[in-house]
Design a protein around this motif. Sequence first.
Motif, short mmCIF file in Angstrom:
data_model
loop_
_atom_site.label_atom_id
_atom_site.label_comp_id
_atom_site.label_asym_id
_atom_site.label_seq_id
_atom_site.Cartn_x
_atom_site.Cartn_y
_atom_site.Cartn_z
N PRO A 184 0.81 -1.22 0.00
CA PRO A 184 0.00 0.00 0.00
C PRO A 184 0.84 1.27 0.00
CG PRO A 184 -0.94 -1.60 1.51
CD PRO A 184 0.41 -2.14 1.09
N LEU A 185 1.91 1.28 0.80
CA LEU A 185 2.79 2.46 0.82
C LEU A 185 3.46 2.64 -0.54
CD1 LEU A 185 4.24 4.77 2.26
CD2 LEU A 185 5.91 3.09 3.10
N ALA A 186 3.92 1.55 -1.14
CA ALA A 186 4.56 1.65 -2.45
C ALA A 186 3.60 2.24 -3.48
CB ALA A 186 5.03 0.28 -2.91
N LEU A 187 2.37 1.75 -3.50
CA LEU A 187 1.41 2.25 -4.48
C LEU A 187 1.08 3.72 -4.24
CD1 LEU A 187 -1.03 -0.79 -4.70
CD2 LEU A 187 0.57 0.00 -6.46
N ASP A 188 0.98 4.11 -2.97
CA ASP A 188 0.70 5.51 -2.67
C ASP A 188 1.83 6.41 -3.17
OD1 ASP A 188 -1.06 7.44 -1.02
OD2 ASP A 188 0.96 7.82 -0.24
N LYS A 189 3.07 6.01 -2.91
CA LYS A 189 4.21 6.80 -3.36
C LYS A 189 4.28 6.86 -4.89
CE LYS A 189 7.42 6.49 0.54
NZ LYS A 189 8.83 6.22 0.91
N LEU A 190 4.09 5.72 -5.54
CA LEU A 190 4.17 5.69 -7.00
C LEU A 190 3.06 6.52 -7.64
CD1 LEU A 190 5.02 1.91 -7.56
CD2 LEU A 190 6.59 3.85 -7.72
N THR A 191 1.86 6.42 -7.06
CA THR A 191 0.73 7.18 -7.61
C THR A 191 0.99 8.68 -7.53
OG1 THR A 191 -0.81 5.42 -6.99
CG2 THR A 191 -1.74 7.59 -7.41
N ARG A 192 1.49 9.13 -6.38
CA ARG A 192 1.73 10.56 -6.20
C ARG A 192 2.91 11.04 -7.06
NH1 ARG A 192 -0.84 12.38 -1.39
NH2 ARG A 192 -1.73 10.67 -0.18
N SER A 193 3.95 10.22 -7.18
CA SER A 193 5.16 10.65 -7.89
C SER A 193 5.01 10.61 -9.40
CB SER A 193 6.35 9.77 -7.47
OG SER A 193 6.64 9.92 -6.10
N PHE A 194 4.19 9.65 -9.90
CA PHE A 194 4.12 9.44 -11.35
C PHE A 194 2.71 9.60 -11.90
CE2 PHE A 194 7.75 7.06 -9.66
CZ PHE A 194 8.77 7.65 -10.38
N HIS A 195 1.81 10.13 -11.08
CA HIS A 195 0.46 10.51 -11.52
C HIS A 195 -0.26 9.32 -12.18
CE1 HIS A 195 1.97 14.48 -10.61
NE2 HIS A 195 2.94 14.31 -11.48
N LEU A 196 -0.26 8.20 -11.48
CA LEU A 196 -0.81 6.97 -12.04
C LEU A 196 -2.33 6.95 -11.94
CD1 LEU A 196 1.69 4.38 -10.53
CD2 LEU A 196 1.90 5.71 -12.64
N LYS A 197 -2.96 6.46 -13.00
CA LYS A 197 -4.40 6.24 -13.01
C LYS A 197 -4.73 4.75 -13.19
CE LYS A 197 -5.63 10.82 -14.77
NZ LYS A 197 -4.26 11.36 -14.72
N ARG A 198 -3.95 4.07 -14.03
CA ARG A 198 -4.18 2.64 -14.23
C ARG A 198 -2.85 1.98 -14.61
NH1 ARG A 198 -8.77 0.28 -18.25
NH2 ARG A 198 -7.71 1.60 -19.78
N ILE A 199 -2.54 0.87 -13.93
CA ILE A 199 -1.33 0.11 -14.24
C ILE A 199 -1.64 -1.37 -14.27
CG2 ILE A 199 0.26 1.84 -13.33
CD1 ILE A 199 0.64 0.00 -10.88
N MET A 200 -0.75 -2.10 -14.88
CA MET A 200 -0.87 -3.55 -15.00
C MET A 200 0.02 -4.22 -13.96
SD MET A 200 0.32 -5.81 -18.28
CE MET A 200 1.48 -7.14 -17.92
N LEU A 201 -0.51 -5.26 -13.32
CA LEU A 201 0.25 -6.14 -12.44
C LEU A 201 0.62 -7.37 -13.25
CD1 LEU A 201 1.23 -7.12 -9.63
CD2 LEU A 201 -1.12 -7.90 -9.21
N GLY A 202 1.93 -7.64 -13.38
CA GLY A 202 2.38 -8.67 -14.31
C GLY A 202 3.28 -9.72 -13.70
N GLY A 203 2.98 -10.18 -12.47
CA GLY A 203 3.70 -11.33 -11.93
C GLY A 203 5.03 -10.99 -11.31
N GLY A 204 5.54 -12.07 -10.74
CA GLY A 204 5.15 -13.46 -10.73
C GLY A 204 3.98 -13.79 -9.81
N GLY A 205 3.83 -15.12 -9.61
CA GLY A 205 2.69 -15.61 -8.88
C GLY A 205 2.63 -15.13 -7.45
N VAL A 206 3.79 -15.03 -6.77
CA VAL A 206 3.81 -14.55 -5.39
C VAL A 206 3.35 -13.11 -5.32
CG1 VAL A 206 5.31 -14.01 -3.42
CG2 VAL A 206 5.57 -16.19 -4.63
N LEU A 207 3.86 -12.27 -6.22
CA LEU A 207 3.47 -10.87 -6.23
C LEU A 207 1.99 -10.73 -6.56
CD1 LEU A 207 4.56 -7.96 -5.92
CD2 LEU A 207 4.86 -7.93 -8.39
N ASN A 208 1.52 -11.49 -7.56
CA ASN A 208 0.10 -11.43 -7.91
C ASN A 208 -0.78 -11.71 -6.71
OD1 ASN A 208 0.82 -10.91 -10.56
ND2 ASN A 208 0.41 -12.98 -11.29
N TRP A 209 -0.49 -12.82 -6.00
CA TRP A 209 -1.32 -13.18 -4.85
C TRP A 209 -1.19 -12.16 -3.73
CZ3 TRP A 209 -5.52 -15.46 -3.86
CH2 TRP A 209 -5.88 -15.81 -2.55
#
Length: 239
Positions: free
Chosen positions: A152-177
């Motif tokens: 959650p902290l990573a996503l908050d920082k990335l969203t604020r720094s890079f003005h994200l609206k939609r991104i893709m989650l692309g693995g691996g399986g551990v990260l996906n879950w």
Amino acid sequence: MQRPTIFCHMTMALNGKIVGNYHQAAGAAVAGQTFYHAAFEPGGAFDPNEGWLSGRTTTDDNFTFYEQPDLDLNAAPVPAGDYIVPGTHPKYYFAIDPHGRLAWHHHQLQYNDTTATVVEVLTNQASNAYKDFLRRQHISYVIAGENQLDAPLALDKLTRSFHLKRIMLGGGGVLNWSFIKQGLCDEVSIVLIPGADGQADAPALFQPLATDDQQQLVNFKLISATPIEDTVWLRYAVL
């Protein structure tokens, strides 16, 4: 917490695996084209998006190939906190690299016809030498977590720094879950490759850790099922 809309978009064998020689199946090319168009080409189902996010092993498998980074162990201490290179870019590749191990040679990568600017997601386990290495490569990084990723902290920082609206989650399986179980993913998109192989230890689409709650259940609602020659493209909302 701020975060973008996140869609997990993967190709998968009929037996649920995401790594293996089933990629050589007769219908794999059509599946690959379907996968790439949806997320990376203009007019695809997930266009526009700001880029994609993958784990360290997936990154090494596809881009950095398990090389060792060129570290200066005597580097002067870098400033504390995140490091954001000024400027905006059409696509970003967010690499989850908690300990700082990926050996980049450039601040951008090429995936088919897509050029993406690299951004690293570290924890406080990453060394000063590795952060110095990233700065020498002009690669942005954010720090999210002490000993393990704080997603959650990573996503908050990335969203604020890079003005994200939609991104893709692309693995691996551990990260996906990890993202699915924390309620950080909105849709799962699976392009089925019409093949399977006998690799018993290949990771699955979702790969829980031994420390995960074995009883946790996540529900999905079918959005669409689209046959394309011998493959099927499945889209599910995460409930």
